[in-house]
Each structure stands twice: as C-alpha cells, then as structure tokens.
Scaffold this active site. Structure first.
Site, PDB file in Angstrom:
ATOM      1  N   GLY A 266      42.563  36.121  14.986  1.00  0.00           N
ATOM      2  CA  GLY A 266      41.715  37.221  15.573  1.00  0.00           C
ATOM      3  C   GLY A 266      41.874  37.473  16.872  1.00  0.00           C
ATOM      4  N   CYS A 267      41.097  38.621  17.247  1.00  0.00           N
ATOM      5  CA  CYS A 267      41.413  39.114  18.646  1.00  0.00           C
ATOM      6  C   CYS A 267      40.855  38.135  19.738  1.00  0.00           C
ATOM      7  CB  CYS A 267      41.165  40.392  18.720  1.00  0.00           C
ATOM      8  SG  CYS A 267      39.339  40.660  18.227  1.00  0.00           S
ATOM      9  N   PHE A 268      39.538  37.974  19.485  1.00  0.00           N
ATOM     10  CA  PHE A 268      38.862  36.889  20.530  1.00  0.00           C
ATOM     11  C   PHE A 268      39.792  35.463  20.746  1.00  0.00           C
ATOM     12  CE2 PHE A 268      34.901  39.434  20.836  1.00  0.00           C
ATOM     13  CZ  PHE A 268      34.650  39.822  22.197  1.00  0.00           C
TER      14      PHE A 268
END
Lengths: 317, 317, 317, 317
Positions: free
Chosen positions: A129-131
């Site tokens: 995921g991005c975070f």
C-alpha cells in the site's frame, strides 16, 4: 518477451495507473481491462487521458478469459480480490494491489528494495500500500541496522487520490481544498502491514503514526523522527541501504512531492543533529505507492530490471 | 474607549491583517498606516480587499506623528523594528510583531494563554511568531504538567503567507503548488522563542521540530508526538489548561485549517493510546499566528477581554 | 428590532453560510436550524467552524414551529422548497434560496441592485442563484442602457461549493484539482433566470454563456465580451448604475476572487478599446451568490440598509 | 539518427521542459545545457526532478561549442535570443522558443498543424507561444473555412508557469492561490502572433481576447465564442482540420487541463446551438505551448513524425 496483461478494475485510479504503465512498458501488452460498470465502452472513454493510446474495450470480469492471459493484475477494492482469486487458480501470474494477500501464505510481498530477493519467479505477488511503502522505505534501514533507540515518530500526508475514484466526503473538493487535517491518529490501518515487513528484518518496531490529509491529489510525504543510538550515522546507513536501488534517489535537500509526481521513484533525505534524526521521504501514492511499484515487483518476478518500463522523467515544475 | 492606532508596514501581510482587525474592532481606530514604498496612496489601493472600508492614506513612517497616537503596531521586518523603536520612546503603547523584542528586557511576550497574567498594563508588547504560537499552544500544557517522558517530536506545516508579501522562491506558485517539502529540518529559527516561553513553565523541553511547506496560503497545522508519563491523562491536562481560554477550542475530531481560517482561534485535539499521545493544533498563521494574537495581547494590556473585536466566525467551507 | 430566524437545511453549504451571516447580524437571531439527517445534534457539531458561536441544536423541520418564527429561510434543494412552502402559509416572511420561486407569482426576486425597489415590505422573497447574480450584475447596465450591439459572450468560472455539500463527481478533489474544464456549454440552466430579470429592463438579451469549473472552492469569476454601440461609454454606464450600491465596488484593475472571498461584495471592472468592451465581475458564490445576498434582500424588505450586518472585510491575502 | 542538442537557458521552465523531452527522445541526445547562473553545477542539481536521468553539467553559453552541435534550442528570455543568434550563424539548426523570431525573415514558424508544410528541411525555427498556440488551434479552422460571422470572443486562462521561474508578483503563491483574475484585458501581447499566423490563412480575424490568471501551475484553457455563418457545421470543420493531426484529440466532452498535463496534446471540443458556437481547447503551456511543440516542429524539420518521442501518456488523475 511480450506478456499479455489483464487489469481487473481498470477504471479506478489504481487501475488507470496500471494501464498507463503497461501501455508504456516494452515487454507488457494491455490485453484486457475489466469494469463491472462500464463493460462494453472503450477504456479511453472511461479514462479520457488514455484517448489515442489504446483501443482496448472494457469487459465484465471473466475468469476463464483472464486465466488465458499471462498476467492478471487486480486493482479491486479490499475484500473483492480475495473472492476473485478463487476463480483465477490457473492464472500463470497474479499481482494483487489490494491489501487482501499482503503477507498471506503463498504470496510474495512485492516490495522491491526489502523483499526483492523473494520476487524472482514469484507467481502470486501482493503489492504494498501507499502509506506502507513510504513508511517501510523510511524505517527499514533503521530497523535492519538497529540504529534507532526508542520509538519512531512518524507524520505522513497523503493526497486525495488515496481515497479512490468514488466521490466521498474525505475527498470532497470544498473541504479538502485550503485544508490540512489528521485522521485515524495513532491507529492507522496500514501499520500492521508495515510491521509485517519490518519484523522480517529482525526487530519489532515501536511506530507512532499520524496520517494527514493534504490538499494535493497525488503523493505521500513522510517525516520520521527518532533518537539515533550513540555513534549511529543515519545518513551512512541509508546510503548503504539504497546505494544500488534504481528506484530510490537519496537527496541532500528535502525531497518534494513535485519531483516524484507521476513516477515510481522514492526520494529520501536524512538529517541528524543534536541527538536526533529525521528521515524525509516523498513518493507518488499511485506511482510508487501502488501501480508502478506493482510493475516493479512484476519486473523482478520476470527477471527484468526493477525499473524496466518505469523510467518516467518527472516534470519541472 | 477609542484608541488611535498606527500600523507601521501596513502593506505587508501582517500589516494588512492588522488593518483588517483594527477596522472591525469596537475600541480601536486605524489612524495611520505607513509604507515606505506606497506613501501617498490610499491604503485600499495597495491592499485592494480593504476598498470601501477605510479612507486612510499611506504615509512615510514619521516617529513624531506615530508617538502622538495611542498605540503603534510594528509589522516591520525582523531587524527593522529594533531600529524604529529607538525613535518611538514616547509612544504610549508599542506592539512589535517582529521577532526583535521577544523575551527582550522591558517587553512583555504577548502570548495570551501562557503569559496573559503579565499583560494587563503592559506598554511594550512583543507578539509571538506563527510557528512559536502553534508549538507553545501544543506543548505548554505538557511542560507545565510534566506529563511527557522524553522528547517531543513535532511536525508542523505552514502556509505560503508565512514567507511574506515579497515574491520569493519558497512562495513561488509553480513550485509551491502540488507540493509538500520540509525545510530547516531540526534547526528551525523559531525553536529558541518556544524554549524561551516553555522554560518559564519550569522545564527545559527536548523539542525536535521539522517544519513543512504546504500548498495553502494561510495556516499552521502541527502534530506533536510524545510518550506520556505513566498515569498521565493528556486530554484532561489540555482541558484544564484551556478550559476558560476564549480563543482556544478543544476538539473531539482532528482540527482542520479550514475551520480556523481568518480567525484568531486555535483548535486543538488530543489522542492517547498504546503508550503514546498526539497533540494536534490548527491556527491561521496571520490571524492567531501574528496580527490577531497581537490584538488579543493588546486587549489584555488594555483591560479588555482577550477576544474583544476578534470574534470572527470562520467560513464553511 | 430583533427577528427570530429559522434556517431550513442548515447543514448544507448555503444553510451554513446563512447561519454565519445571521449569527453576526445585529437584528437577526438564529432561533432554529433544521436538518433531516442530523436532528438532535448541535449545529456546531455538524458545522464545526461554528463551534463557540452558537448553541442552537438541529431539529427536524416542523412547519408549526417555523411559522411561529419571524423569518423562515429555505436553503433546501431545488424542488423541495416548493413542497415545503405549502405548509408555511402562515409564516410572516419566507426567503427561498432555491430556484423554485424565482419569478413565481407572489414572490419578489431578491436582487438588491436591480429589483431593490420591489423589496420593501416583501414577505415572500426568492433569492437569486450564483451564476445568475454574476451575469445580471455584469449585463443589466448594458441591457438597461441599450449600449450593446449584438450578442453578449460570457465565460464564467465557478468554485466547487456550487456543487453542494454532498460528494459528487464534479466536485471530487482528485479531478477538480489542477484542472479547468467547461460544462453545459451554451445551455446552462441559469440563463432563463437571467433573462427573466433582464427582460424586465426592456430588452431581450442574446446571451451566449459557457460555464467553467474552476479549482477553487468559493467564487464566480465572469467575463462578458460585447460590441458597444457607437458612442457608448461602457465604464460611465456602469458608474451610473452602481454609484450608490453599497455592495458593489467598481474597480480600475481586474477584480479578483480573493478580494471578495467570504463577502457579499461584487467587484466589477470595465475595459473598452478598439470597438470592443469587456466586463469583469468577481463574487463569492455563497456570499453574494446565495446566503449573503438573501440577507441583503431581507434587509431591504425590513427597511434596513442593504448591507446591514454584511460589512465583512475580506482577507488579505 | 542521433542528433546532439544543446539547450540554452536550461534552468528556466521552458529549458527544463526541453531537457525532459530530449532525454526521452529516441533520436536526440542532450549534449549541452547552458546557464549563466549555475555554470559548473550538474543540471540535475539545478533541476532536481532530473536527478538520475542525466549527467550533463551546466556550462556558460559558448557560441563555438554550441555551433559544433547538431541543434541549438534557445529557451532564453524575449530579447536575448535575438542577440545570441548573431553568434550562432554556423549552427546547423536553431530552434528559438522566445518570441524574437516568430514571423521573422528566414525563420519558419514552428506550428505543426498550420505551418507544417513549411517545416521539412527548415534550419531556423521559431516556436509559437503558449496563448498563441491555444488560440491558433481554436480559431484557424474557422478562419481557413470562413465559417465565422463577426468577431471571435475568447477567454483563456493560463497556469502560473507562464510567468517563468523567477519569482514575481503575478506568480506569488499567496495571491495566486484561491484566486481568479484577468489581466491585459483586450490588449494581450500574443494577439499579433496569432494574427500573423491566421492572416496567412486568408482572412483578417477580429479577435477579442481576455486572458485570465488561474490557480494552476500548467495549462492553457481557452473558450472561443462565435456566430457561425448560416449552414456552417463547426464540428465538421474541426474534424476535417484535425483528422490526421497526431497531436490533436477531438473530444465529445469538454477538454480538461488534467487530461493534457505533461503532454504535447491539444484537446479540442466544439458545441453549436441556437445560432452560436463555442470552441474549447486545453493544452499544457510548457508541453504543447512551448518545449514539446518545439520538438514537434524539429521532428518535422528532420523528416520525423511530428509526435516522435512525444507520446507521453497523461496521468489519471
């Protein structure tokens, strides 16, 4: 090598970003793009930026047709991928961009810098995921080296595309614009994913994370504050960690979202003084934080360089 | 009561903001506004938003004329105020919004919540800076109560008006827009001002501060991460600290820049879980972080309520 | 004079803006605020910017209770107001901000500059829409004077709050940000409202209108291009038309959205050269284009100055 | 084919954009990049987005060295190019992106769609400006076909990069943000350039142009309003004009800045109803409006397809 790729959920932001990267990749061909809502329409009608670059028409998801391709990439909502995968047992390669298979048995976590050794030959890849990507890139060198004493205090801001293509309150322009706010303070759902990766490096991290909602569309900008162990040279540790990583740029000055926008690059800088250190990291949440990194992981699985087809030059300004 | 006020440096952002507040204040009259560059022009020509609200003309700074007023407010660059003050010895009241007299002998630091007791009757007031205001409001309850174990890790983002009205690279639209970056990492010049205030509360704080440059015009949004001492209830400490403060709003949800924009309010929320705590604070850098807070300090000096003339209702959205 | 006012639909953007103006008005009291979705909650919980400025609780709409007030203001969706009004027959004064009663029999169109003479004593007031307001202010002097030869070509951009508080695609941050686009080209639904007003001035206008969607939250910025009749002095015509209008500011330079943000002011400038003329107009779509102008019309109905309680000083910057 | 290209003025926005396109072009090599201010520094230090994509160092402009290259591209301020060219007499090919040589004797105007026939073999190319490009693309089909009766009324908004890399008031973030305003109303300096091109098509156009300053970084968004001659089918005229143009996309819906951002594409749509017509056009001011279009003109001069090396896929969103 030319592999036929199908994108499931091609009209969401992650799906459209996958299409962009695949269309520009020398060894991948966009052969199918599915959408429950827009089946029958040209992909470029649902994603108008792609006009002129593809004739692919959207189709309803069809497991048999997908399994006949070389690669299936799932840009489906969390929870949906798990269901779909049951019908894709014969697909040669599956890359799932949802969180459904991160650290699931039989799946390889698709983080090129810290799990790259596990990727060659992988056929079931769970993309980060991005975070999680920004936090892993910012903290893994600290965890792997044991250089931090005490907790890691992290503030990271996300752009509005992180909320997806469906209009919702958190990404409503009138409230997002001219604003900064925090959310899910000290309880963000991405932390377990980060811990899952970091614990493989041999230390259980004490992460304190506050996500911010920023008035930009794309990007994750993260600052990690820490107390270095006596004698630890944090900049040197990062230089060692990322010396040969083609998709990381170590910076003297602060990274900036602008300089990574649209790319798969992670820009990172380190500052250390007076018994404290700060790690700064900027990525594009759809490029490095989702679709682009998934292609990088696929590249490694296929024996290609991590950055094959991903050498996008960011704009100035 | 009606006091004649002169604003020195009225065409800068802090000066224009002072003019706005003074024009709406029941006990203050904008009697003079100076500008070296625009002397002779109507103030509303140099600051077009004020058209229709004032007939004051800009004049060159004239010490004798200024000393004949009731209050002189200095919205001059750092370094200039110090020089000017020498010629303003007979001015009844001076409020300096530059950093020149913060914690200087004979000057009272104009922070209403933490130095309010020193303000009644004060005639030389040094108004706090914008980052310092957000950091003091976020950390003073922790310092005063001794509730934090170890360092305070702070990330705070500023809007572009913090760079002033003169065009410069850091506030150039093409690079500021669509961007987030950090600067002066772990070395910001406002930290001594914050320490100066906090040390009066009895503890030398270990502050680690990373300022961000955000793509908004107005606002400071700050997140402070800390380890609470065993048994400390951080939310209760903040509730005690600000229970009767008219210009602080304690929030259940995260503060948001939007909800304080244009006001002198500080919105603050606290989250505590799993051995960590976060303090979130949102202010308008020109309202609470400069001109509005200076008026609040002046109000207290004059025996008025802190929020007299400052009850601006923020816009939605 | 102190009138009790009820706002129906208080949690939408127009309703919240009405609450802001009413709370700051010397002759109006916010006595009721209704919301189907949030009944029972404090208004300031649903509209957090209002925290500290009102204790009013949201209630479900109740016709009897509303009729017992002095003024009912309807900030309800188009179509809903028409239904509600049937149950509000005994309400002393109703101001409808939807388009349901604009130019309806028994209702007075609440445009202060061009229909102000009809407002004193009015008890049923239909407030103009945001695009219509900018277009009427820009074109009525031309129509009333017959100064334009041929069509009026108009481009006007709107902020995202014009789409309302409910998240929708047109106001989704990821697509609105960094963008400009047009919509409903040459066919906008507000044109009949504008024609309705202009035809009262004695000429059927040939309006060609292209609305743009702009990446700001508040504001309408309009440019009208025309061919002046021989000898017509367009600037003089506008000066005559708005000489005594307290809520119009004629400008030498181009108006700017910033300088009217949050206010009920309309800033207008005229340029004429080489056989052509341009009229530029900037308003705040929620202030001048909806709630604030509705209060101005109510002021006139009540015999108050148009700008009573509306002398908001715009921010710089 | 591999041509060595030198960029003069490589650290401005147009120069940096040229570098981006050249670095991604299969037949061009970035061999020199000059900058008076940063000579000696790596280009990627002055333009940090380029880090990792080039090792070129900035040099002071040196006519002899430049003349030894295959192509010199001048991204210098208006007025400077004229002077430089005197010393570049032996340079095989010069492309000037300033306005100094547009329609100058011996120079070919580098507009691919309307002057493409003149480009093959050209060695002195003057690239069009950003507003001129959007206006020519929007109006040339009307002028060439004689389809418009009466004047063309044009409103076009520009992003802030149009003001250049040097900080200045018009591009100061605090005033640009949250704003729309017009400037140089009915008198824009680009109009003569547009007329110069259009008059070659056989008709002297009556252009009325109002430029707006928009709160975005990149882009020109233009709306042209006109009265079609009886029987004229404007959409068909545009379809004919751009049927085979690889860098124009005709759209059913309104173009949007987002969908051309970073590209050399021009997106155009036409609407016609009730005796009026509107032409909508969106371009990237640095891509199509400057550097990218200059490369397209160079491609045609070299006998390459206009879009060689320019097939950038725009981002979503």
């Amino acid at each position: 090598m030319s592999l036929r790729v199908g994108v499931v959920g091609a009209t969401g932001y992650v799906g459209a970003e996958l299409a962009r990267w695949i269309l520009g990749h020398p060894h991948l061909t966009l052969s199918a793009a599915t959408s429950r809502d827009h089946a029958g329409a040209p992909l470029a009608q649902a994603v108008p930026a792609l006009e002129g670059f593809t004739d692919v028409r959207l189709s309803a998801p069809d497991s048999a047709a997908l399994c006949a391709l070389d690669v299936v990439m799932l840009a489906t909502p969390h929870g949906v991928s798990r269901t779909l995968v049951g019908d894709l047992a014969t697909a040669p390669i599956i890359v799932d961009l949802s969180r459904d298979h991160r650290h699931a048995p039989g799946w390889v976590y698709g983080q090129p810098e810290w799990n790259g050794a596990a990727l060659p030959g992988a056929t079931r890849i769970a993309a980060p995921g991005c975070f999680a990507t920004a936090l892993i890139l910012s903290t893994a060198p600290l965890i792997a080296s044991g250089a931090a004493a005490g907790p890691l205090s992290i503030v990271a801001a996300t752009g509005s595309t992180g909320s997806g293509a469906t209009p919702k309150s958190a990404a409503h322009h009138p409230t997002r614009f001219v604003n900064l706010r925090a959310y899910k303070v000290l309880q963000h759902q991405h932390i377990p994913e980060v811990r899952g990766m970091l614990e493989q490096l041999g230390q259980t991290p004490d992460l304190r994370f506050v996500p911010w909602s920023a008035p930009v569309d794309r990007g994750i900008f993260a600052t990690t504050l820490l107390t270095p162990r006596s004698g630890a040279d944090i900049a040197a540790i990062f230089a060692d960690a990322y010396e040969t990583a083609p998709l990381v740029r170590l910076r003297e000055e602060s990274p900036a979202l602008r300089c990574v926008r649209g790319s798969v690059l992670a820009d990172i800088a380190v500052e250390q003084r007076d018994g404290a250190a700060a790690v700064l990291c900027a990525i594009d949440n759809l490029g490095r934080g989702a679709a682009g990194q998934a292609i990088a992981a696929l590249n490694l699985a296929l024996g290609l360089p991590a950055d094959e087809g991903l050498r996008f030059i960011p704009l100035t300004p």
